[in-house]
Design a protein around this motif. Structure first.
Motif, PDB file in Angstrom:
ATOM      1  N   ARG A 101       0.864  -1.183   0.000  1.00 22.37           N
ATOM      2  CA  ARG A 101       0.000   0.000   0.000  1.00 22.37           C
ATOM      3  C   ARG A 101       0.895   1.226   0.000  1.00 22.37           C
ATOM      4  NH1 ARG A 101      -3.983  -0.272   5.078  1.00 22.37           N
ATOM      5  NH2 ARG A 101      -1.970  -0.511   6.094  1.00 22.37           N
ATOM      6  N   ILE A 102       0.524   2.195  -0.806  1.00 28.69           N
ATOM      7  CA  ILE A 102       1.250   3.461  -0.842  1.00 28.69           C
ATOM      8  C   ILE A 102       0.374   4.503  -0.157  1.00 28.69           C
ATOM      9  CG2 ILE A 102       2.270   5.264  -2.259  1.00 28.69           C
ATOM     10  CD1 ILE A 102       2.552   3.116  -4.499  1.00 28.69           C
ATOM     11  N   PHE A 103       0.893   5.072   0.911  1.00 23.20           N
ATOM     12  CA  PHE A 103       0.199   6.162   1.588  1.00 23.20           C
ATOM     13  C   PHE A 103       0.821   7.477   1.161  1.00 23.20           C
ATOM     14  CE2 PHE A 103      -0.967   2.707   4.387  1.00 23.20           C
ATOM     15  CZ  PHE A 103      -2.281   3.014   4.704  1.00 23.20           C
ATOM     16  N   LEU A 104       0.000   8.376   0.649  1.00 21.87           N
ATOM     17  CA  LEU A 104       0.460   9.730   0.392  1.00 21.87           C
ATOM     18  C   LEU A 104       0.346  10.486   1.705  1.00 21.87           C
ATOM     19  CD1 LEU A 104      -1.466  10.626  -2.913  1.00 21.87           C
ATOM     20  CD2 LEU A 104       0.628   9.291  -2.641  1.00 21.87           C
ATOM     21  N   VAL A 105       1.381  11.204   2.078  1.00 22.51           N
ATOM     22  CA  VAL A 105       1.333  12.023   3.286  1.00 22.51           C
ATOM     23  C   VAL A 105       1.190  13.461   2.810  1.00 22.51           C
ATOM     24  CG1 VAL A 105       2.458  12.654   5.437  1.00 22.51           C
ATOM     25  CG2 VAL A 105       2.782  10.352   4.494  1.00 22.51           C
ATOM     26  N   SER A 106       0.032  14.072   3.150  1.00 17.53           N
ATOM     27  CA  SER A 106      -0.315  15.366   2.589  1.00 17.53           C
ATOM     28  C   SER A 106      -1.162  16.162   3.571  1.00 17.53           C
ATOM     29  CB  SER A 106      -1.111  15.155   1.295  1.00 17.53           C
ATOM     30  OG  SER A 106      -1.708  16.342   0.850  1.00 17.53           O
ATOM     31  N   LYS A 107      -0.986  17.466   3.580  1.00 19.08           N
ATOM     32  CA  LYS A 107      -1.838  18.287   4.433  1.00 19.08           C
ATOM     33  C   LYS A 107      -3.282  18.266   3.939  1.00 19.08           C
ATOM     34  CE  LYS A 107      -0.935  22.816   2.356  1.00 19.08           C
ATOM     35  NZ  LYS A 107      -0.430  24.154   2.652  1.00 19.08           N
ATOM     36  N   PHE A 108      -3.522  17.742   2.749  1.00 17.29           N
ATOM     37  CA  PHE A 108      -4.872  17.642   2.205  1.00 17.29           C
ATOM     38  C   PHE A 108      -5.539  16.304   2.518  1.00 17.29           C
ATOM     39  CE2 PHE A 108      -2.515  20.527  -0.665  1.00 17.29           C
ATOM     40  CZ  PHE A 108      -3.174  21.694  -0.324  1.00 17.29           C
ATOM     41  N   GLY A 109      -4.829  15.414   3.210  1.00 19.12           N
ATOM     42  CA  GLY A 109      -5.407  14.132   3.577  1.00 19.12           C
ATOM     43  C   GLY A 109      -6.565  14.319   4.540  1.00 19.12           C
ATOM     44  N   LYS A 110      -7.621  13.564   4.354  1.00 20.96           N
ATOM     45  CA  LYS A 110      -8.799  13.651   5.228  1.00 20.96           C
ATOM     46  C   LYS A 110      -8.682  12.717   6.434  1.00 20.96           C
ATOM     47  CE  LYS A 110     -10.927  16.442   2.406  1.00 20.96           C
ATOM     48  NZ  LYS A 110     -10.212  17.683   2.349  1.00 20.96           N
ATOM     49  N   LYS A 111      -7.751  11.790   6.379  1.00 22.02           N
ATOM     50  CA  LYS A 111      -7.572  10.818   7.453  1.00 22.02           C
ATOM     51  C   LYS A 111      -6.285  11.138   8.202  1.00 22.02           C
ATOM     52  CE  LYS A 111      -8.936   6.459   7.200  1.00 22.02           C
ATOM     53  NZ  LYS A 111      -9.020   5.045   6.859  1.00 22.02           N
ATOM     54  N   VAL A 112      -6.386  11.228   9.528  1.00 22.98           N
ATOM     55  CA  VAL A 112      -5.213  11.518  10.355  1.00 22.98           C
ATOM     56  C   VAL A 112      -4.395  10.236  10.513  1.00 22.98           C
ATOM     57  CG1 VAL A 112      -4.441  12.290  12.631  1.00 22.98           C
ATOM     58  CG2 VAL A 112      -6.417  13.361  11.548  1.00 22.98           C
ATOM     59  N   TYR A 113      -3.087  10.350  10.470  1.00 20.83           N
ATOM     60  CA  TYR A 113      -2.202   9.186  10.477  1.00 20.83           C
ATOM     61  C   TYR A 113      -2.450   8.255  11.653  1.00 20.83           C
ATOM     62  CZ  TYR A 113       0.874  11.124  14.095  1.00 20.83           C
ATOM     63  OH  TYR A 113       1.373  11.609  15.274  1.00 20.83           O
ATOM     64  N   TRP A 114      -2.819   8.754  12.823  1.00 16.09           N
ATOM     65  CA  TRP A 114      -2.990   7.864  13.981  1.00 16.09           C
ATOM     66  C   TRP A 114      -4.286   7.059  13.920  1.00 16.09           C
ATOM     67  CZ3 TRP A 114      -2.385  13.121  16.291  1.00 16.09           C
ATOM     68  CH2 TRP A 114      -3.595  13.785  16.428  1.00 16.09           C
ATOM     69  N   ASP A 115      -5.125   7.336  12.936  1.00 17.48           N
ATOM     70  CA  ASP A 115      -6.355   6.562  12.752  1.00 17.48           C
ATOM     71  C   ASP A 115      -6.189   5.429  11.741  1.00 17.48           C
ATOM     72  OD1 ASP A 115      -7.792   8.085  14.581  1.00 17.48           O
ATOM     73  OD2 ASP A 115      -8.440   9.529  13.057  1.00 17.48           O
ATOM     74  N   VAL A 116      -4.968   5.167  11.324  1.00 18.60           N
ATOM     75  CA  VAL A 116      -4.694   4.137  10.315  1.00 18.60           C
ATOM     76  C   VAL A 116      -3.881   3.020  10.949  1.00 18.60           C
ATOM     77  CG1 VAL A 116      -3.580   3.674   8.089  1.00 18.60           C
ATOM     78  CG2 VAL A 116      -4.652   5.901   8.506  1.00 18.60           C
ATOM     79  N   SER A 117      -4.229   1.777  10.614  1.00 18.44           N
ATOM     80  CA  SER A 117      -3.433   0.624  11.035  1.00 18.44           C
ATOM     81  C   SER A 117      -2.435   0.322   9.925  1.00 18.44           C
ATOM     82  CB  SER A 117      -4.319  -0.600  11.270  1.00 18.44           C
ATOM     83  OG  SER A 117      -5.123  -0.398  12.393  1.00 18.44           O
ATOM     84  N   PHE A 118      -1.177   0.558  10.216  1.00 17.65           N
ATOM     85  CA  PHE A 118      -0.127   0.338   9.240  1.00 17.65           C
ATOM     86  C   PHE A 118       0.403  -1.086   9.343  1.00 17.65           C
ATOM     87  CE2 PHE A 118       0.345   4.968  10.297  1.00 17.65           C
ATOM     88  CZ  PHE A 118      -0.154   5.441   9.101  1.00 17.65           C
ATOM     89  N   THR A 119       1.042  -1.550   8.259  1.00 12.35           N
ATOM     90  CA  THR A 119       1.680  -2.856   8.246  1.00 12.35           C
ATOM     91  C   THR A 119       3.126  -2.697   7.788  1.00 12.35           C
ATOM     92  OG1 THR A 119       1.285  -3.493   5.949  1.00 12.35           O
ATOM     93  CG2 THR A 119      -0.540  -3.851   7.507  1.00 12.35           C
ATOM     94  N   SER A 120       3.874  -3.753   7.913  1.00 16.66           N
ATOM     95  CA  SER A 120       5.286  -3.721   7.501  1.00 16.66           C
ATOM     96  C   SER A 120       5.432  -3.603   5.987  1.00 16.66           C
ATOM     97  CB  SER A 120       6.011  -4.967   8.008  1.00 16.66           C
ATOM     98  OG  SER A 120       5.432  -6.118   7.432  1.00 16.66           O
ATOM     99  N   GLN A 121       4.349  -3.769   5.242  1.00 15.94           N
ATOM    100  CA  GLN A 121       4.400  -3.674   3.775  1.00 15.94           C
ATOM    101  C   GLN A 121       4.041  -2.293   3.249  1.00 15.94           C
ATOM    102  OE1 GLN A 121       5.485  -6.258   1.664  1.00 15.94           O
ATOM    103  NE2 GLN A 121       6.175  -6.820   3.707  1.00 15.94           N
ATOM    104  N   ASP A 122       3.821  -1.338   4.136  1.00 18.37           N
ATOM    105  CA  ASP A 122       3.375  -0.017   3.713  1.00 18.37           C
ATOM    106  C   ASP A 122       4.536   0.877   3.272  1.00 18.37           C
ATOM    107  OD1 ASP A 122       0.719  -0.640   4.160  1.00 18.37           O
ATOM    108  OD2 ASP A 122       0.738   0.130   6.208  1.00 18.37           O
ATOM    109  N   VAL A 123       4.211   1.735   2.325  1.00 18.37           N
ATOM    110  CA  VAL A 123       5.156   2.710   1.785  1.00 18.37           C
ATOM    111  C   VAL A 123       4.547   4.093   2.015  1.00 18.37           C
ATOM    112  CG1 VAL A 123       6.319   3.522  -0.305  1.00 18.37           C
ATOM    113  CG2 VAL A 123       5.860   1.076  -0.006  1.00 18.37           C
ATOM    114  N   PHE A 124       5.368   5.035   2.475  1.00 15.59           N
ATOM    115  CA  PHE A 124       4.898   6.381   2.769  1.00 15.59           C
ATOM    116  C   PHE A 124       5.585   7.350   1.811  1.00 15.59           C
ATOM    117  CE2 PHE A 124       4.844   3.832   6.611  1.00 15.59           C
ATOM    118  CZ  PHE A 124       3.486   3.899   6.924  1.00 15.59           C
TER     119      PHE A 124
END
Length: 155
Positions: A75-98
């Protein structure tokens, strides 16, 4: 886990992020051309003695980067001030890319448009603030993802 920078512009930020990646044991990907020289001679001259320990990947375009990561089931997560979801509300895995955008302009709108909105995350900040320093933002996200992974494997 992996950190990716889209066409970074400020060498000290990239250097700090590279050091974070080395210390966290995660690779760093550079997507597109940075605005500065990443040759061995240039990083040695900049005193980046840990650069040899960095697992670094280069991708000429967003499309090549995206295709490779998705073909590997990441999974590719875009990190952006325009994101509607706050990072602490996401369950990340070892396969994630930021993926983090450029210091002055962030990620291009065309990437935002085609990306799943639930994979565009933000770091809360004061409304009057323009942005958080890129290397600080990477540290916030990376260490939250590592904390979650550690908690899952060592409850």
């Amino acid at each position: 886990m992996e950190i990716a920078l889209f066409r970074p512009e400020i060498p000290p930020n990239t250097g700090n992020i590279a050091r974070l990646c080395v210390n966290a044991g995660v690779p760093l990907s550079i997507v597109g051309e940075p605005s500065f020289d990443l040759s061995e001679k240039a990083v040695r001259r900049a005193g980046l003695d840990y650069w040899k320990d960095l697992e670094l990947f280069r991708y000429p375009t967003w499309e090549i980067f995206q295709k490779e990561k998705e073909s590997l089931g990441k999974r590719i997560f875009l990190v952006s001030k325009f994101g509607k979801k706050v990072y602490w509300d996401v369950s990340f895995t070892s396969q994630d890319v930021f993926l983090f955008g450029r210091e002055t302009s962030g990620l291009p709108e065309e990437i935002h448009k085609v990306h799943p909105s639930d994979q565009i995350i933000s770091i809360p900040m004061a409304e009057s603030s323009r942005s958080i320093n890129l290397s600080n933002a990477v540290a916030i996200i990376l260490y939250e993802a590592l904390r979650q992974e550690k908690t899952r494997t060592n409850p």
